[in-house]
Enzyme design. Structure first.
Site, mmCIF file in Angstrom:
data_model
loop_
_atom_site.group_PDB
_atom_site.id
_atom_site.type_symbol
_atom_site.label_atom_id
_atom_site.label_comp_id
_atom_site.label_asym_id
_atom_site.label_seq_id
_atom_site.Cartn_x
_atom_site.Cartn_y
_atom_site.Cartn_z
ATOM 1 C CB SER A 152 -0.875 0.009 1.255
ATOM 2 O OG SER A 152 -1.503 1.272 1.398
ATOM 3 C CE1 TYR A 165 -3.918 -1.885 5.090
ATOM 4 C CE2 TYR A 165 -3.066 0.249 4.379
ATOM 5 C CZ TYR A 165 -3.714 -0.946 4.097
ATOM 6 O OH TYR A 165 -4.145 -1.192 2.823
ATOM 7 C CE LYS A 169 -1.784 -3.797 2.796
ATOM 8 N NZ LYS A 169 -2.125 -5.159 2.327
HETATM 9 N N1 LIG Z 1 -8.759 -0.201 -1.514
HETATM 10 C C1 LIG Z 1 -7.610 0.444 -1.543
HETATM 11 O O1 LIG Z 1 -7.505 1.592 -2.002
HETATM 12 C C2 LIG Z 1 -6.366 -0.229 -1.055
HETATM 13 C C3 LIG Z 1 -5.188 0.522 -0.999
HETATM 14 C C4 LIG Z 1 -4.010 -0.092 -0.623
HETATM 15 C C5 LIG Z 1 -4.025 -1.429 -0.284
HETATM 16 N N2 LIG Z 1 -5.196 -2.134 -0.303
HETATM 17 C C6 LIG Z 1 -5.131 -3.545 0.060
HETATM 18 O O2 LIG Z 1 -5.845 -4.307 -0.884
HETATM 19 C C7 LIG Z 1 -6.322 -5.503 -0.257
HETATM 20 C C8 LIG Z 1 -7.798 -5.673 -0.549
HETATM 21 O O3 LIG Z 1 -8.495 -4.610 0.109
HETATM 22 P P1 LIG Z 1 -9.918 -4.053 -0.367
HETATM 23 O O4 LIG Z 1 -9.746 -2.596 -0.540
HETATM 24 O O5 LIG Z 1 -10.455 -4.865 -1.467
HETATM 25 O O6 LIG Z 1 -10.758 -4.215 0.991
HETATM 26 P P2 LIG Z 1 -11.917 -5.251 1.405
HETATM 27 O O7 LIG Z 1 -12.174 -5.014 2.856
HETATM 28 O O8 LIG Z 1 -13.055 -5.147 0.444
HETATM 29 O O9 LIG Z 1 -11.232 -6.670 1.166
HETATM 30 C C9 LIG Z 1 -10.438 -7.329 2.106
HETATM 31 C C10 LIG Z 1 -10.960 -8.729 2.245
HETATM 32 O O10 LIG Z 1 -10.087 -9.481 3.092
HETATM 33 C C11 LIG Z 1 -10.880 -10.331 3.880
HETATM 34 N N3 LIG Z 1 -10.153 -10.708 5.080
HETATM 35 C C12 LIG Z 1 -9.847 -9.920 6.155
HETATM 36 N N4 LIG Z 1 -9.166 -10.627 7.058
HETATM 37 C C13 LIG Z 1 -9.020 -11.876 6.572
HETATM 38 C C14 LIG Z 1 -8.394 -13.036 7.053
HETATM 39 N N5 LIG Z 1 -7.785 -13.059 8.246
HETATM 40 N N6 LIG Z 1 -8.417 -14.158 6.288
HETATM 41 C C15 LIG Z 1 -9.035 -14.157 5.084
HETATM 42 N N7 LIG Z 1 -9.665 -13.069 4.578
HETATM 43 C C16 LIG Z 1 -9.658 -11.948 5.313
HETATM 44 C C17 LIG Z 1 -12.120 -9.509 4.200
HETATM 45 O O11 LIG Z 1 -13.211 -10.338 4.607
HETATM 46 C C18 LIG Z 1 -12.356 -8.768 2.890
HETATM 47 O O12 LIG Z 1 -13.260 -9.452 2.036
HETATM 48 C C19 LIG Z 1 -5.981 -5.376 1.220
HETATM 49 O O13 LIG Z 1 -4.779 -6.049 1.501
HETATM 50 C C20 LIG Z 1 -5.774 -3.884 1.380
HETATM 51 O O14 LIG Z 1 -4.959 -3.583 2.487
HETATM 52 C C21 LIG Z 1 -6.369 -1.571 -0.679
#
Ligand SMILES: NC(=O)c1ccc[n+]([C@@H]2O[C@H](COP(=O)([O-])OP(=O)(O)OC[C@H]3O[C@@H](n4cnc5c(N)ncnc54)[C@H](O)[C@@H]3O)[C@@H](O)[C@H]2O)c1
Length: 302
Positions: A152, A165, A169
């Protein structure tokens, strides 16, 4: 030529919603058999149910693809191992692992409980470690593997209220750097993806952003390249709203300084040390020491 994944088995963690769901749907659409893993909990990691993963599997099957649901928490190495055993029993291979599962527990460092710090590190860092460890020998034996760590911009560049976080990351970048070196001889390519997308994780930012441009599906093409046959390795790809960039961990040319007044010299020449002209991306950690020794030897010869 179209990018295809026929005959490949892909595990996508946290694929019950958001980015993981888009990755899983796209991989299945292009021929991969996909393991849709999701704990199905809340954004802060509490609770859990298999429904989220099962719903995505149903979507994949409705579109003519093949998938299996799995509700293991990535923090549980025994459950993760059981997931991989089930995949091997069903499909006999694991070619692709997308470490995507994630949670948030934002607070300023002053207000953060250590438990919230540990929990976030456990899900992001140890979750990726548990899943990667469970497939590593399978990929080594197959002489093929594609692994992505979801990092991230919060880790790469910092973000107010996200010390837990961001630390987790950026730890994934360190994990990727070494695994890409160790995996190279078995054609295991390891990369990081730093997405920006409108998902439930970023819903608090909603009012300030043009959300219609930030669909998670705009990030997935980058993920597909990172897990394709022609994938790069040891790359940090940043992606959002159709923009794709690369981030690097670089090293400046710096300066050679020694002697009694070295601290004063470091202070006085900090501009020179910081100058980015001619900076490099070392191909392994040892390169830093090599560069430093080269400077020292040149100075001693002069
Ligand atoms: N959305 C953004 O802008 C953004 C930015 C940087 C990084 N990320 C990263 O992208 C990834 C996906 O995030 P997202 O934005 O789709 O959010 P999201 O909350 O929609 O998806 C995350 C998913 O991970 C699942 N999860 C959480 N803990 C878990 C565990 N212990 N075991 C299995 N599954 C688990 C949740 O149920 C959820 O469905 C994450 O790693 C997040 O940190 C997202």
């Amino acid at each position: 030529m179209a990018m295809r994944f026929d005959g490949r088995v892909a595990i996508v963690t946290g694929a019950g919603g958001g980015l993981g769901r888009e990755h899983a749907l796209a991989l299945a659409k292009r021929g991969a058999w996909v393991v849709v893993n999701d704990l199905g909990g809340a954004r802060d990691g509490s609770g859990g149910s298999a429904t989220a993963a099962e719903a995505v599997v149903a979507e994949i099957e409705a579109a003519g693809g093949e998938a299996m649901a799995n509700a293991a928490s990535v923090t549980d190495p025994v459950a993760v191992r059981a997931m991989v055993d089930a995949v091997m029993a069903k499909w006999g291979r694991v070619d692709i692992l997308v470490n995507n599962a994630g949670v948030l527990r934002d607070k300023t460092f002053a207000k953060m409980e250590l438990e919230d710090f540990r929990f976030v590190v456990d899900v992001h860092l140890m979750g990726a470690v548990n899943c990667t460890k469970a497939v590593w020998d399978i990929m080594r034996e197959a002489n093929y593997g594609r692994i992505v760590m979801t990092t991230s911009s919060s880790g790469l560049y910092g973000n107010f209220g996200q010390s837990n976080y961001g630390a987790a990351k950026m730890a994934l970048v360190g994990l990727m750097q070494t695994l890409s070196i160790e995996g190279a001889k078995n054609d295991i390519r390891v990369n990081c993806l730093a997405p920006t997308a409108h998902t439930r994780m970023t819903e608090d930012l909603g009012a300030r952003l043009p959300l219609e441009l930030l669909g998670p599906e705009m990030v997935t093409p980058g993920l597909l390249h990172l897990v394709s046959e022609d994938a790069p390795s040891r790359c940090i790809l940043t992606a959002g709203a159709g923009g794709f960039e690369r981030a690097y961990v670089t090293l400046t040319q710096g300066a050679w300084i020694a002697g009694e007044d070295a601290p004063e010299q470091v202070a006085a020449r900090f501009g020179e040390i910081s100058d980015r002209t001619g900076e490099v991306v070392p191909d392994m950690g040892a390169a830093q020491g090599f560069i430093e020794l080269t400077k020292a030897q040149a100075a001693h010869k002069a």
